[in-house]
Design a protein around this motif. Structure first.
Motif, short mmCIF file in Angstrom:
data_model
loop_
_atom_site.label_atom_id
_atom_site.label_comp_id
_atom_site.label_asym_id
_atom_site.label_seq_id
_atom_site.Cartn_x
_atom_site.Cartn_y
_atom_site.Cartn_z
N VAL A 279 -0.16 8.11 -9.24
CA VAL A 279 0.06 8.68 -8.00
C VAL A 279 -0.95 7.91 -6.75
CG1 VAL A 279 -0.16 10.79 -6.92
CG2 VAL A 279 1.23 10.68 -8.85
N ILE A 280 -2.19 7.98 -7.41
CA ILE A 280 -3.42 7.44 -6.37
C ILE A 280 -3.19 6.07 -6.03
CG2 ILE A 280 -5.74 6.52 -6.57
CD1 ILE A 280 -6.12 9.03 -8.21
N SER A 281 -2.67 5.17 -7.03
CA SER A 281 -2.18 3.73 -6.57
C SER A 281 -1.35 3.63 -5.77
CB SER A 281 -2.07 2.87 -8.01
OG SER A 281 -2.94 2.73 -8.63
N ALA A 282 -0.20 4.62 -5.73
CA ALA A 282 1.07 4.34 -4.99
C ALA A 282 0.60 5.01 -3.39
CB ALA A 282 2.13 5.26 -5.41
N VAL A 287 -1.03 3.49 2.08
CA VAL A 287 -2.30 3.60 3.17
C VAL A 287 -2.41 2.19 3.79
CG1 VAL A 287 -4.41 4.34 3.81
CG2 VAL A 287 -3.06 5.78 2.62
N THR A 288 -2.94 1.35 2.59
CA THR A 288 -3.35 0.00 2.94
C THR A 288 -2.25 -0.88 3.49
OG1 THR A 288 -2.96 -0.84 0.73
CG2 THR A 288 -4.98 0.04 1.38
N LYS A 406 0.72 -3.57 -9.02
CA LYS A 406 1.60 -4.05 -7.88
C LYS A 406 1.41 -3.07 -6.52
CE LYS A 406 5.64 -5.21 -10.80
NZ LYS A 406 6.92 -5.07 -11.21
N PHE A 407 0.72 -2.16 -6.65
CA PHE A 407 0.19 -1.35 -5.56
C PHE A 407 -1.14 -1.52 -4.87
CE2 PHE A 407 3.02 1.85 -7.88
CZ PHE A 407 4.02 1.92 -6.93
N TRP A 408 -1.85 -2.66 -5.55
CA TRP A 408 -3.04 -2.83 -5.30
C TRP A 408 -3.11 -4.18 -4.32
CZ3 TRP A 408 -5.30 -2.68 -10.95
CH2 TRP A 408 -5.20 -1.47 -11.24
N ALA A 409 -3.90 -3.90 -3.04
CA ALA A 409 -3.74 -5.05 -2.13
C ALA A 409 -4.99 -6.08 -2.53
CB ALA A 409 -3.80 -4.46 -0.66
N LEU A 410 -5.05 -6.57 -3.74
CA LEU A 410 -5.94 -7.54 -3.89
C LEU A 410 -5.60 -8.89 -4.67
CD1 LEU A 410 -7.86 -4.75 -6.21
CD2 LEU A 410 -8.45 -5.65 -4.05
#
Length: 541
Positions: A279-282, A287-288, A406-410
């Motif tokens: 949930v937090i990652s999504a 947001v990002t 997959k949700f992380w913009a890294l």
């Protein structure tokens, strides 16, 4: 040295994670059994122990042969070796947890990498509801473990080698003969075989089915010899979604949403951390990447659906609505069929989409729902019934976990590093939670310890003061307990609301002794001769 070890682990990751999994789950299972040895058996366990003695040729008159036969039969094999102890059934039960964990690991390995599969299997093994009922001497863990292997072998028979049908169907039969509700795995098996029918070897499938009938026929002949009706134990269970008896019965829960309302308590810390992380990652990803998502959304246009697709979507809507309307309002089998048809239509609607492993996803959905529907509609609900749904639920939790990064913009290397750290933390939290939870089981079951001690003392007293007790009629409202400790057939006395009803039951059985945990009885023909805690011994005057 370090580099060689690292290279070996990378090249043999499935083996390494598998060995670690077996070690950890074995440790959990052993620790759980030690606690259960201190607690002692519970009601159902005594029945399985008595049945095992009967199958071992060491019966003492009491059995409950309406219970599924396979687990006590396995126990009887150990009894035949001369090892007759309550702990035998605890260890045998716990060994099935290791067996099931390995099966689930291999099953998940078909879809996920070794680390994710390891996490999934460990997650299943540390679910509070699984840990609680491991090593108790019940059939829940053995049946779900056999079900895991049966379904895994079914997929292997379709995707790898059709000879696995000779394993999958016999294992499914053994799961059913271990715990009758396990028979509902026929729904996911049927679903998977139909949607992959072009890959199914009909010859080997029929061969596997015929082979599975062998243990089934043996049991049917046994039941016919015992009851005169080979289907008696089955029909009494599957024939109704109702359980006769008072609504004050401790496991009477008519609420069809009972299991869904308690699901977070069943999955424990590990499951909740995965859900929270997802949930937090999504949210962070949304947001990002809000501007990118917004732009893609504007550019996206819904393609015109063909007429046949529109018909399928309408069918999906109607079927799901019909399922909701009929759920818990009709016989469970109707709901099972409606949802199975819904899965078929959903598969044929989406099969040309870009959804990878759609057949496996819906296979696990059908597995989960087959048991959720039955146990939700069945008015008798015990938390341990949720164990049947835990492997399928584990699959979706690990599927969610695998999508987190997959949700992380890294950058990729940072994603993998954080992902691996998260996995290590998750393993640590699951193991700590299990280590803290297991000792608490003893405190929760402390009453059973006291009660069993009273029953043992009463049994020992009767053996000493009346060595010929086995030639006399003994009745009890705790008959499985006393039958085991006295090694004789103690007759059943139901719980009644009046002294007269107790008196009539005892007179009908011509009981010399009445062993009871019911307080305040005033029986005309029976005199209180000894008291041990909550157990009272009455003797006919």
């Amino acid at each position: 040295m370090y580099l060689k070890l690292r290279e070996y682990v990378r090249d043999h990751d499935s083996l390494v994670f598998g060995v670690i999994l077996v070690f950890l789950v074995t440790l959990i299972a052993y620790y759980r059994v030690q606690i259960q040895i201190e607690i002692g058996p519970i009601w159902d366990t005594f029945d399985f122990l008595s049945n095992a003695m009967y199958f071992a040729g060491q019966g003492f008159g009491y059995t409950d042969l309406t219970r599924p036969p396979f687990f006590p039969f396995l126990t009887s094999l150990i009894f035949r070796l001369g090892v007759v102890s309550e702990s035998v059934i605890f260890y045998l039960d716990a060994s099935f947890l290791v067996f099931g964990a390995v099966g689930l690991y291999l099953f998940l390995r078909m879809k996920f990498d070794a680390m994710e599969s390891f996490l999934g299997s460990l997650l299943f093994s540390t679910f509070p509801v699984v840990v609680l009922f491991t090593g108790v001497g019940l059939t829940d863990i053995p049946s779900v473990s056999l079900s895991i292997w049966a379904l895994y072998a079914t997929v292997l028979a379709v995707k790898k080698n059709p000879l696995f049908f000779y394993i999958s169907f016999p294992l499914a039969m053994l799961a059913f003969l271990t715990r009758y509700p396990a028979g509902f795995i026929i729904f996911p098996i049927f679903f998977y075989l139909v949607i992959n029918r072009h890959e199914v070897s009909l010859k080997n499938m029929i061969g596997g089915i015929l082979l599975s009938l062998l243990p089934g026929l043996i049991v049917l002949l046994f039941f016919y010899n015992q009851f005169g009706n080979p289907l008696g134990p089955f029909s009494s269970f599957y024939g109704s979604t109702q359980k006769a008896g008072s609504t004050t019965y401790v496991y009477y829960h008519p609420d069809p949403l009972y299991f869904l309302k308690h699901i977070l308590s069943y999955i424990g810390v590990g499951g909740m951390i995965i859900i929270l992380g997802l949930v937090i990652s999504a949210f962070v990803g949304l947001v990002t990447r809000f501007n990118d998502i917004k732009l893609k959304f504007k550019q996206y246009s819904v393609p015109e659906m063909a007429l046949h697709t529109k018909i399928k979507v309408l069918m999906l809507f109607l079927l799901f609505s019909l399922f909701i309307i009929t759920f818990a309002r009709t016989h469970y089998f109707i709901s099972e069929i409606i949802f199975l048809v819904f899965c078929f239509v959903l598969f044929y609607t989406l099969r040309n989409s870009n959804i990878k492993d759609l057949d496996i996803h819906l296979f696990f959905v059908s597995w989960f729902m087959a048991f959720l529907i039955f146990h939700s509609v069945y008015t008798v609900k015990d938390d341990r019934y949720f164990i049947t749904m835990t492997p399928a639920l584990t699959y979706f939790l690990i599927l969610g976990f695998s999508q987190i990064k997959k949700f992380w913009a890294l950058e990729s290397k940072y994603k993998n590093m954080i992902y691996n750290i998260f996995a290590v933390i998750l393993v640590f939290m699951m193991l700590v939670a299990a280590a803290v939870y297991i000792p608490g089981i003893y405190d929760h079951e402390s009453k059973n310890v006291v009660d069993l001690n009273d029953i043992k003392m009463a049994s020992q007293w009767l053996e000493i003061n009346d060595p010929q007790y086995f030639d006399k009629n003994i009745s009890s409202d705790q008959w499985p307990y006393f039958s085991w400790y006295l090694k004789t057939n103690v007759k059943q006395v139901q719980l009644f609301n009046s002294n007269k009803d107790y008196e009539n039951n005892l007179n009908r059985d011509n009981a010399t002794y009445f062993l009871t945990d019911t307080e305040g009885l005033n029986l005309t023909n029976y005199q209180l001769i000894k008291q041990f805690g909550y157990v009272t011994i009455y003797k006919r005057q």
